[in-house]
Design an enzyme around this catalytic site. Sequence first.
Site, PDB file in Angstrom:
ATOM      1  N   ARG A  35      33.182   8.922  48.987  1.00 49.24           N
ATOM      2  CA  ARG A  35      32.860  10.198  49.636  1.00 49.24           C
ATOM      3  C   ARG A  35      33.031  10.158  51.160  1.00 49.24           C
ATOM      4  NH1 ARG A  35      31.380  13.188  45.452  1.00 49.24           N
ATOM      5  NH2 ARG A  35      30.458  12.049  43.722  1.00 49.24           N
ATOM      6  N   HIS A  65      39.671   4.101  40.962  1.00 49.86           N
ATOM      7  CA  HIS A  65      39.820   5.557  41.088  1.00 49.86           C
ATOM      8  C   HIS A  65      39.773   5.857  42.582  1.00 49.86           C
ATOM      9  CE1 HIS A  65      39.325   9.829  40.738  1.00 49.86           C
ATOM     10  NE2 HIS A  65      39.393   9.780  39.419  1.00 49.86           N
ATOM     11  N   TYR A  68      37.787  11.005  46.153  1.00 44.46           N
ATOM     12  CA  TYR A  68      37.968  12.433  45.840  1.00 44.46           C
ATOM     13  C   TYR A  68      38.403  13.241  47.063  1.00 44.46           C
ATOM     14  CZ  TYR A  68      35.410  11.277  41.579  1.00 44.46           C
ATOM     15  OH  TYR A  68      35.020  10.721  40.395  1.00 44.46           O
ATOM     16  N   HIS A 105      43.909  11.996  41.759  1.00 46.56           N
ATOM     17  CA  HIS A 105      44.041  13.432  41.479  1.00 46.56           C
ATOM     18  C   HIS A 105      45.173  13.921  42.378  1.00 46.56           C
ATOM     19  CE1 HIS A 105      39.558  13.817  40.102  1.00 46.56           C
ATOM     20  NE2 HIS A 105      40.190  12.837  39.509  1.00 46.56           N
ATOM     21  N   GLU A 142      46.547  11.629  37.617  1.00 46.90           N
ATOM     22  CA  GLU A 142      45.646  12.072  36.541  1.00 46.90           C
ATOM     23  C   GLU A 142      45.849  13.563  36.284  1.00 46.90           C
ATOM     24  OE1 GLU A 142      41.484  11.200  37.261  1.00 46.90           O
ATOM     25  OE2 GLU A 142      40.877  12.147  35.375  1.00 46.90           O
ATOM     26  N   ASP A 176      43.067  12.395  31.014  1.00 46.15           N
ATOM     27  CA  ASP A 176      41.633  12.643  30.886  1.00 46.15           C
ATOM     28  C   ASP A 176      41.432  13.715  29.816  1.00 46.15           C
ATOM     29  OD1 ASP A 176      39.057  13.983  31.401  1.00 46.15           O
ATOM     30  OD2 ASP A 176      38.923  12.682  33.157  1.00 46.15           O
ATOM     31  N   HIS A 179      39.632  16.959  31.034  1.00 52.21           N
ATOM     32  CA  HIS A 179      40.511  17.767  31.880  1.00 52.21           C
ATOM     33  C   HIS A 179      41.584  18.473  31.037  1.00 52.21           C
ATOM     34  CE1 HIS A 179      39.623  14.962  35.581  1.00 52.21           C
ATOM     35  NE2 HIS A 179      38.545  15.525  35.073  1.00 52.21           N
ATOM     36  N   HIS A 213      41.061   8.430  30.310  1.00 43.39           N
ATOM     37  CA  HIS A 213      39.668   8.716  30.626  1.00 43.39           C
ATOM     38  C   HIS A 213      39.114   9.469  29.423  1.00 43.39           C
ATOM     39  CE1 HIS A 213      40.138   8.661  35.310  1.00 43.39           C
ATOM     40  NE2 HIS A 213      40.100   7.445  34.780  1.00 43.39           N
ATOM     41  N   ASP A 226      35.676  21.247  35.147  1.00 42.80           N
ATOM     42  CA  ASP A 226      35.713  19.785  35.108  1.00 42.80           C
ATOM     43  C   ASP A 226      34.283  19.258  35.000  1.00 42.80           C
ATOM     44  OD1 ASP A 226      36.103  17.118  35.419  1.00 42.80           O
ATOM     45  OD2 ASP A 226      36.981  17.222  37.421  1.00 42.80           O
ATOM     46  N   HIS A 228      32.032  16.709  32.622  1.00 38.75           N
ATOM     47  CA  HIS A 228      32.085  15.719  31.546  1.00 38.75           C
ATOM     48  C   HIS A 228      30.799  15.733  30.709  1.00 38.75           C
ATOM     49  CE1 HIS A 228      35.139  13.211  34.085  1.00 38.75           C
ATOM     50  NE2 HIS A 228      35.527  14.436  33.869  1.00 38.75           N
ATOM     51  N   GLU A 256      33.816   8.225  31.538  1.00 39.40           N
ATOM     52  CA  GLU A 256      33.263   8.649  32.831  1.00 39.40           C
ATOM     53  C   GLU A 256      32.184   9.689  32.543  1.00 39.40           C
ATOM     54  OE1 GLU A 256      37.108   8.751  35.755  1.00 39.40           O
ATOM     55  OE2 GLU A 256      36.947  10.332  34.264  1.00 39.40           O
TER      56      GLU A 256
END
Length: 276
Positions: A35, A65, A68, A105, A142, A176, A179, A213, A226, A228, A256
Amino acid sequence: MLGVHCSVSGGLENAFVEAAELGIDTMQIFTRNQRQWKAKPLSKEEVDLFTNTFQKSQVKVTFSHCSYLINLAAESDEIREKSIDALSAEVSRCNSLGLSYCVLHPGAAGTQSFETAIKKIAQGLDMVHDANPDTKVKILLENTAGQGTSVGGPFENLRSITENVKSKDRIGYCFDTCHAFAAGFDIRTEKGCDSVFDGFDNILGLKNLKVFHLNDSKGDLGSHLDRHEHIGKGKLGLEPFRYIMNHFKKIPKVIETPKEDDWDQKNLQQLLSLIK
Ligand SMILES: [Zn+2]
Ligand SMILES: [Zn+2]
């Protein structure tokens, strides 16, 4: 080849402790605080500790990964530059740590056309490749839920990116399940899975599918949400997971799903119970 996204809190090597507790042979990690833009370079001690622990661990495959924050299509030049730098650093970190892949992404178009966004993403990937000439680390694009203006809902988006990249052999894909469903791919039945993965093969090539994923979905088909959910507890049910566990045995898979109580263990057990 099944595992979870493991926490690196307190040190990268701690991921292997969680992996050992879960008895898994596959894991995904963040190699840095995902982050924040800034990441401290890895010290030799950190790298040595990680690679020694990796060698002694039962884990066979580890990948990262990406942060983001990265958006290779960003409209702001400053954000785009930061994104390219952050991804270059990520590839370099993966290389030092002996990780095979980093999952990315693709990016978000904002007010730009998808065509422009896709070109910018491909250009960004070229720059990252040029900055890391000597590495086997592949960047895995992804598929996304297609939320907002995010690129990568339709498989064709991912193909267009790769077509515009110079070193195509350095790109692979991560699928994923949450997704895909949220983007409108109905994988709830065996027939649906046959058709979606045939499409994947035609458009992207199954040989380039390197990671799954496995996540159930809180949102409905085509909801572009999105969110999960635990395996079998969302809108997907168990069928897509049965299909993937049996059709793609050799491809590394991680869950995830929300990290609550012993749900990682339960989700892993659920997935293993589906193998015929
Ligand atoms: Zn992701
Ligand atoms: Zn994912």
